[in-house]
Structure formats: structure tokens, C-alpha cells
Design an enzyme around this catalytic site. Structure first.
Site, PDB file in Angstrom:
ATOM      1  N   ASP A  48       0.844  -1.204   0.000  1.00  0.00           N
ATOM      2  CA  ASP A  48       0.000   0.000   0.000  1.00  0.00           C
ATOM      3  C   ASP A  48       0.880   1.255   0.000  1.00  0.00           C
ATOM      4  O   ASP A  48       0.377   2.374  -0.113  1.00  0.00           O
ATOM      5  CB  ASP A  48      -1.009  -0.007   1.151  1.00  0.00           C
ATOM      6  CG  ASP A  48      -0.360  -0.036   2.516  1.00  0.00           C
ATOM      7  OD1 ASP A  48       0.870  -0.204   2.607  1.00  0.00           O
ATOM      8  OD2 ASP A  48      -1.094   0.113   3.523  1.00  0.00           O
ATOM      9  N   SER A  49       2.200   1.064   0.035  1.00  0.00           N
ATOM     10  CA  SER A  49       3.124   2.181  -0.197  1.00  0.00           C
ATOM     11  C   SER A  49       2.902   2.761  -1.590  1.00  0.00           C
ATOM     12  O   SER A  49       3.393   3.849  -1.889  1.00  0.00           O
ATOM     13  CB  SER A  49       4.576   1.723  -0.035  1.00  0.00           C
ATOM     14  OG  SER A  49       4.837   0.580  -0.829  1.00  0.00           O
ATOM     15  N   ASP A  87      -1.028  -6.052  -0.192  1.00  0.00           N
ATOM     16  CA  ASP A  87      -1.402  -5.425   1.082  1.00  0.00           C
ATOM     17  C   ASP A  87      -2.904  -5.222   1.178  1.00  0.00           C
ATOM     18  O   ASP A  87      -3.525  -4.665   0.254  1.00  0.00           O
ATOM     19  CB  ASP A  87      -0.740  -4.049   1.198  1.00  0.00           C
ATOM     20  CG  ASP A  87       0.525  -4.088   2.018  1.00  0.00           C
ATOM     21  OD1 ASP A  87       0.736  -5.051   2.784  1.00  0.00           O
ATOM     22  OD2 ASP A  87       1.323  -3.132   1.895  1.00  0.00           O
ATOM     23  N   LYS A 116      -1.167  -9.305   3.020  1.00  0.00           N
ATOM     24  CA  LYS A 116      -0.438  -8.841   4.206  1.00  0.00           C
ATOM     25  C   LYS A 116      -1.324  -7.860   4.961  1.00  0.00           C
ATOM     26  O   LYS A 116      -2.028  -7.057   4.344  1.00  0.00           O
ATOM     27  CB  LYS A 116       0.881  -8.177   3.808  1.00  0.00           C
ATOM     28  CG  LYS A 116       1.652  -7.576   4.991  1.00  0.00           C
ATOM     29  CD  LYS A 116       3.081  -7.262   4.636  1.00  0.00           C
ATOM     30  CE  LYS A 116       3.299  -5.987   3.893  1.00  0.00           C
ATOM     31  NZ  LYS A 116       2.825  -4.754   4.548  1.00  0.00           N
ATOM     32  N   GLU A 118      -1.452  -5.362   8.778  1.00  0.00           N
ATOM     33  CA  GLU A 118      -0.640  -4.748   9.832  1.00  0.00           C
ATOM     34  C   GLU A 118      -1.291  -4.945  11.198  1.00  0.00           C
ATOM     35  O   GLU A 118      -2.517  -4.892  11.313  1.00  0.00           O
ATOM     36  CB  GLU A 118      -0.477  -3.246   9.557  1.00  0.00           C
ATOM     37  CG  GLU A 118       0.214  -2.953   8.243  1.00  0.00           C
ATOM     38  CD  GLU A 118       0.415  -1.453   7.992  1.00  0.00           C
ATOM     39  OE1 GLU A 118       0.058  -0.628   8.863  1.00  0.00           O
ATOM     40  OE2 GLU A 118       0.926  -1.121   6.899  1.00  0.00           O
ATOM     41  N   GLU A 185       9.165  -4.004  10.618  1.00  0.00           N
ATOM     42  CA  GLU A 185       9.594  -2.723  10.051  1.00  0.00           C
ATOM     43  C   GLU A 185      10.077  -1.780  11.141  1.00  0.00           C
ATOM     44  O   GLU A 185       9.373  -1.547  12.142  1.00  0.00           O
ATOM     45  CB  GLU A 185       8.426  -2.078   9.278  1.00  0.00           C
ATOM     46  CG  GLU A 185       8.812  -0.719   8.703  1.00  0.00           C
ATOM     47  CD  GLU A 185       7.852  -0.164   7.663  1.00  0.00           C
ATOM     48  OE1 GLU A 185       6.886  -0.868   7.290  1.00  0.00           O
ATOM     49  OE2 GLU A 185       8.081   0.980   7.215  1.00  0.00           O
TER      50      GLU A 185
HETATM   51  O1  KIV Z   1       3.652  -1.171   1.599  1.00  0.00           O
HETATM   52  C1  KIV Z   1       4.850  -1.483   1.680  1.00  0.00           C
HETATM   53  O2  KIV Z   1       5.676  -1.127   0.847  1.00  0.00           O
HETATM   54  C2  KIV Z   1       5.254  -2.285   2.822  1.00  0.00           C
HETATM   55  C3  KIV Z   1       6.723  -2.541   2.993  1.00  0.00           C
HETATM   56  C4  KIV Z   1       7.353  -1.356   3.605  1.00  0.00           C
HETATM   57  C5  KIV Z   1       6.998  -3.762   3.785  1.00  0.00           C
HETATM   58  O3  KIV Z   1       4.447  -2.712   3.600  1.00  0.00           O
END
Ligand code: KIV
Length: 281
Positions: A48-49, A87, A116, A118, A185
Site C-alpha cells: 500500500d506504499s 497489502d 499482508k 498490519e 519494520e
Molecule cells: O507497503 C509497503 O511497501 C510495505 C513494505 C514497507 C513492507 O508494507
């Protein structure tokens, strides 16, 4: 054609003595997926970055399940060898286990093999529901960017003893619920080592030191395409932003001077042959 990386293969890397650390990078579209897969990484994370790196937001909170499905599909369409992990965005797994499974299914239908999410022990019901629905889950602990407001910014986590202990407990809870790997992280290296030694699944670190079972970086950071901020844990392996600007400036100069396009970059009309054109047929 090398075999595709699977979830059991990633999980088993923990037990396989002497196997090299796992390599994960982010990918958000077809070109970045092809580029990273050609470099033989193990996992592609549709992070989600994407919100900050590609879409220009200040944090990751703006992206939706629709956004993540759109980017996941672009990555998956390239048919990478690497395992595609997507994500779950903020608020897609916070309401109920049912809602979580429905949202994760959209990412799986878009082409993700795993998702993934959090957070620690409080996510256990969601992790269990996903695993029950046959959706592999990767956890993410430490600096969890979706908690940016609750954490008061993008800050290193687990520096105090109590916070470190809580993070170890969170890791154990996620694994007990069925997570097949954990991202750690921005935590002290000693804490990442503690978690890595405590859990039976691979840890993949970003700003978590060398003891993790793998490492992940945001692709645009390692390529130097994103160079506005540079966290301490980023190592740049290229300067694509500077190189790209120089390339576009060279194009602009050629256009303005008339040097582009050259004859070999230009089409000519077809030469008609035959009596009507006055040329031999
Ligand atoms: O969204 C992302 O890029 C991440 C990484 C920093 C692990 O979750």
C-alpha cells in the site's frame, strides 16, 4: 521455466538450514513486476506504499481495496515467478472477519497468492478467518504505516523493553493464528533477532537489521526513483530519478534544437511502382 515460488516454499525456508535470506521488493505495475522478477527476487509485494510512492499521497491511508486490486492485477498479469503478496489497505480488515475475508478475496481474484495486514494480537480473529478461507496471510509488525496517526508519525518502534516484549507476544499470536511470514519494520536489530529466533516462520525485515530471515525494500527507494526522503535503512542501488530527468532533458534539448527526430526516426511515403507512377514495376 523456473518453478513459481509458493507459500509453503517461503515458510519452509525458515527450517532449511543454510538457505539464503528471502528477498522481497515492492511492485505496483507490470513494468516494475517484470523488472524485479527478472532480477530473481522471491516475493513481490504490492504494497500500500503505492499510495505514497506512485499516487502522490502523504501516507498510505488513502488507498482502497479497488486501488489495491487494480495494482495487484497489473503485477499478476505479468505471470511472475515470485510470490505475489498484496497489502490489505487500511479499513479493509478492521471492521469484521467477514469483511476482511471478502476484501482479501478481491485481492486474490485480482491475482495475489497471499495478503499482508498490519498489527498484532488484535488482528488474530481476522488472520484466523483468512486462513480458514484458504488465504495465506503475512503479518506486519513494528512501524505499521497505517497507524501513522496513532503512532504520532513514522517512528522506530519497540525501543523500550515493554514495547519490545509486546511485539514478541504479537508475533507469537499472529503465527499461532496461522501467519506464514512476518514483516518487521523499523525496530531495533536486537528485537528483530529475538522475534526471528522465537517464531517458526520467516521474518522479513525493513529497517530491522541483519538477523531477519529475509529483507524487503520499496523498489522505488532502491532504484533511486523516489529520492525525496531517505530513511536510514534504504540503500540506493541506482539513481533512476536523476538519470530519468537527465534523459528527458536531453530529449527536450534535441526537440528544441531540431536534432530530433532524425531521418531514421521518420517515415517516408510508400514509393509507388508501375506504369501509372512512371516507375518500372
Ligand atoms: O507497503 C509497503 O511497501 C510495505 C513494505 C514497507 C513492507 O508494507
Amino acid at each position: 521455466m523456473p518453478a513459481r515460488v509458493t507459500v509453503p516454499a517461503v515458510r519452509d525456508r525458515k527450517a532449511a538450514a543454510g538457505s539464503p535470506p528471502l528477498v522481497m521488493v515492492t511492485a505496483y505495475d507490470a513494468p516494475t513486476a517484470r523488472l524485479a522478477d527478472a532480477a530473481d527476487v522471491d516475493l513481490l509485494l504490492v504494497g500500500d506504499s503505492v499510495a505514497m510512492v506512485v499516487l502522490g499521497y502523504d501516507d498510505t491511508l488513502a488507498v482502497t481495496v479497488d486501488d489495491m486490486a487494480h495494482h495487484t492485477a497489473a503485477v499478476a498479469r505479468t505471470g511472475p515467478r515470485a510470490l505475489v503478496v498484496a497489502d490489505l489497505p487500511w479499513m479493509s480488515y478492521h471492521v469484521s472477519p467477514e469483511d476482511t475475508v471478502r476484501n482479501a478475496a478481491r485481492l486474490v481474484r485480482a491475482g495475489a497468492t497471499a495478503v499482508k495486514l498490519e498489527g498484532g494480537a488484535k488482528r488474530v480473529p481476522m488472520v484466523r478467518a483468512l486462513v480458514d478461507a484458504e488465504i495465506p496471510v503475512m503479518g506486519h509488525l513494528g512501524l505499521t504505516p497505517q497507524s501513522v496517526h496513532a503512532l504520532g508519525g513514522f517512528k522506530v518502534q519497540g525501543r523500550q523493553a515493554a514495547a519490545a516484549d509486546a511485539l514478541v507476544d504479537d508475533a507469537a499470536a499472529l503465527v499461532e493464528a496461522g501467519a506464514f511470514a512476518l514483516v518487521l519494520e523499523a525496530v531495533p536489530a536486537a528485537l528483530a533477532r529475538r522475534v526471528t529466533e522465537a517464531v517458526p516462520v520467516p521474518t522479513i525485515g525493513i529497517g530491522a537489521g541483519p538477523a531477519c530471515d529475509g529483507q524487503v525494500l520499496v523498489l522505488h527507494d532502491l532504484l533511486g526513483l523516489e529520492d525525496r526522503v531517505r530513511p536510514r535503512f534504504v540503500r540506493r542501488y541506482a539513481s533512476l530519478r536523476a538519470d530519468g530527468t537527465a534523459a528527458v532533458a536531453a530529449f527536450a534539448a534535441d526537440v528544441r534544437s531540431g536534432a530530433f527526430p532524425a531521418p531514421e526516426e521518420t517515415y517516408e511515403p510508400e514509393v509507388r511502382r508501375g506504369p501509372a507512377a512512371g516507375l518500372p514495376a
